[in-house]
Motif scaffolding. Structure first.
Motif, PDB file in Angstrom:
ATOM      1  N   ILE A  99      56.770  32.865  35.309  1.00  0.00           N
ATOM      2  CA  ILE A  99      55.942  31.675  35.039  1.00  0.00           C
ATOM      3  C   ILE A  99      54.552  32.411  34.977  1.00  0.00           C
ATOM      4  CG2 ILE A  99      57.349  30.075  35.821  1.00  0.00           C
ATOM      5  CD1 ILE A  99      55.853  29.981  38.406  1.00  0.00           C
ATOM      6  N   PHE A 100      53.412  31.509  34.499  1.00  0.00           N
ATOM      7  CA  PHE A 100      52.029  32.206  34.509  1.00  0.00           C
ATOM      8  C   PHE A 100      51.167  30.705  34.432  1.00  0.00           C
ATOM      9  CE2 PHE A 100      53.757  31.870  30.008  1.00  0.00           C
ATOM     10  CZ  PHE A 100      52.578  31.329  29.401  1.00  0.00           C
ATOM     11  N   THR A 101      50.053  31.163  34.822  1.00  0.00           N
ATOM     12  CA  THR A 101      48.894  30.270  34.495  1.00  0.00           C
ATOM     13  C   THR A 101      47.888  30.946  33.736  1.00  0.00           C
ATOM     14  OG1 THR A 101      47.896  30.964  36.467  1.00  0.00           O
ATOM     15  CG2 THR A 101      49.347  29.023  36.674  1.00  0.00           C
ATOM     16  N   CYS A 102      46.841  30.276  33.141  1.00  0.00           N
ATOM     17  CA  CYS A 102      45.931  31.027  32.241  1.00  0.00           C
ATOM     18  C   CYS A 102      44.850  29.714  31.837  1.00  0.00           C
ATOM     19  CB  CYS A 102      46.332  31.562  31.194  1.00  0.00           C
ATOM     20  SG  CYS A 102      47.493  30.358  29.981  1.00  0.00           S
ATOM     21  N   THR A 122      49.792  26.318  32.268  1.00  0.00           N
ATOM     22  CA  THR A 122      51.040  26.964  32.942  1.00  0.00           C
ATOM     23  C   THR A 122      51.934  27.299  31.771  1.00  0.00           C
ATOM     24  OG1 THR A 122      52.303  24.760  33.100  1.00  0.00           O
ATOM     25  CG2 THR A 122      50.627  25.516  34.946  1.00  0.00           C
ATOM     26  N   GLY A 123      52.708  28.289  31.944  1.00  0.00           N
ATOM     27  CA  GLY A 123      53.666  28.501  31.109  1.00  0.00           C
ATOM     28  C   GLY A 123      54.767  29.290  31.634  1.00  0.00           C
ATOM     29  N   THR A 133      55.840  29.841  26.364  1.00  0.00           N
ATOM     30  CA  THR A 133      55.585  28.175  26.441  1.00  0.00           C
ATOM     31  C   THR A 133      54.336  27.953  27.086  1.00  0.00           C
ATOM     32  OG1 THR A 133      56.985  27.566  27.957  1.00  0.00           O
ATOM     33  CG2 THR A 133      57.864  27.324  25.665  1.00  0.00           C
ATOM     34  N   PHE A 134      53.453  27.548  26.622  1.00  0.00           N
ATOM     35  CA  PHE A 134      52.255  27.119  27.105  1.00  0.00           C
ATOM     36  C   PHE A 134      51.933  25.619  27.552  1.00  0.00           C
ATOM     37  CE2 PHE A 134      51.471  31.115  24.720  1.00  0.00           C
ATOM     38  CZ  PHE A 134      50.649  31.672  25.637  1.00  0.00           C
ATOM     39  N   ASN A 135      51.909  25.241  28.510  1.00  0.00           N
ATOM     40  CA  ASN A 135      51.786  23.614  28.986  1.00  0.00           C
ATOM     41  C   ASN A 135      50.494  23.277  29.579  1.00  0.00           C
ATOM     42  OD1 ASN A 135      54.724  23.467  28.217  1.00  0.00           O
ATOM     43  ND2 ASN A 135      55.066  24.234  30.125  1.00  0.00           N
ATOM     44  N   TYR A 136      49.820  22.266  28.720  1.00  0.00           N
ATOM     45  CA  TYR A 136      48.405  21.834  29.230  1.00  0.00           C
ATOM     46  C   TYR A 136      48.643  21.185  30.543  1.00  0.00           C
ATOM     47  CZ  TYR A 136      44.525  18.827  29.490  1.00  0.00           C
ATOM     48  OH  TYR A 136      43.495  18.035  29.994  1.00  0.00           O
ATOM     49  N   ASN A 155      50.805  21.282  23.951  1.00  0.00           N
ATOM     50  CA  ASN A 155      51.653  22.472  24.423  1.00  0.00           C
ATOM     51  C   ASN A 155      51.954  23.113  23.143  1.00  0.00           C
ATOM     52  OD1 ASN A 155      51.548  20.822  26.998  1.00  0.00           O
ATOM     53  ND2 ASN A 155      53.490  20.035  26.382  1.00  0.00           N
ATOM     54  N   LEU A 156      52.027  24.756  23.804  1.00  0.00           N
ATOM     55  CA  LEU A 156      52.200  25.535  22.576  1.00  0.00           C
ATOM     56  C   LEU A 156      53.504  26.342  22.858  1.00  0.00           C
ATOM     57  CD1 LEU A 156      48.569  26.810  22.565  1.00  0.00           C
ATOM     58  CD2 LEU A 156      49.571  25.526  20.842  1.00  0.00           C
ATOM     59  N   SER A 157      54.070  26.868  21.755  1.00  0.00           N
ATOM     60  CA  SER A 157      55.305  27.825  21.920  1.00  0.00           C
ATOM     61  C   SER A 157      54.995  29.075  20.988  1.00  0.00           C
ATOM     62  CB  SER A 157      56.598  27.275  21.724  1.00  0.00           C
ATOM     63  OG  SER A 157      56.437  26.686  20.594  1.00  0.00           O
TER      64      SER A 157
END
Length: 188
Positions: A99-102, A122-123, A133-136, A155-157
């Motif tokens: 997992i990540f944050t950015c 987060t993602g 996957t990027f979640n707002y 959200n992005l993928s």
């Protein structure tokens, strides 16, 4: 013991036969060996591709600065196709859970004025298929847009690829509900 002429095999394909460079027909055992060799070479190629991606750890790759563009569509603009610069920074990757944050900064120019929005996201990184996957989560800085326009926080993928134009660098290409994006970690 090998058949004569088997060293440095140059195969000739005939109707239902395989022949070596001297024209000798190869037996079934040699045909099977050649198929196994071909499959081994294919597997080696795939393994080398994987090693090229994994020469760096995943965190070394994703924790870099990413920049590129996001392309969307809005009928209210003179040209309904619009582009925003799209930058990811301050990525913190946890390789235990993948997992990540950015921070994500979107910048758009409207009537020659620059507007930006910075979001915390987060993602998750799927190591099996190199997808992200990027979640707002929330916005940290938002410029007010003109003409009753507003920022949409989707959200992005995306999928991670090697950058074909810059050896050792990578590209993430993906989409959201109403836009697509392409970013790379090649320094500008």
């Amino acid at each position: 013991m090998r058949e004569p002429g088997f060293e440095g095999v140059l195969l000739k394909f005939g109707v239902n036969t395989l022949k070596d460079k001297n024209g000798m027909q190869l037996g079934l055992i040699h045909k099977i060996k050649l198929m196994l060799l071909r499959n081994l070479l294919i597997c080696c190629g795939l393994f080398i591709s994987f090693v090229c991606v994994s020469q760096n750890t995943i965190s070394e790759v994703v924790e870099t600065r990413w920049s590129g563009y996001l392309k969307g569509y809005y009928e209210g603009f003179e040209d309904p196709n619009y582009y925003m610069t799209f930058t990811i920074s301050d990525m913190d990757y946890n390789d235990v859970d993948d997992i990540f944050t950015c921070s994500v900064v979107n910048v758009i120019n409207i009537d020659y004025v620059r507007y930006s929005c910075t979001d915390h996201m987060t993602g998750k990184f799927d190591v099996d298929n190199f997808s992200l996957t990027f979640n707002y989560s929330y916005s940290t800085s938002v410029d007010q847009l003109p003409n009753e326009l507003y920022w949409i926080h989707n959200n992005l993928s995306g999928t991670l690829f090697r950058d074909a134009e810059h050896e050792g660098y990578f590209v993430i290409e993906g989409s959201s509900d109403d836009s697509s994006f392409s970013i790379c970690n090649y320094p500008e």
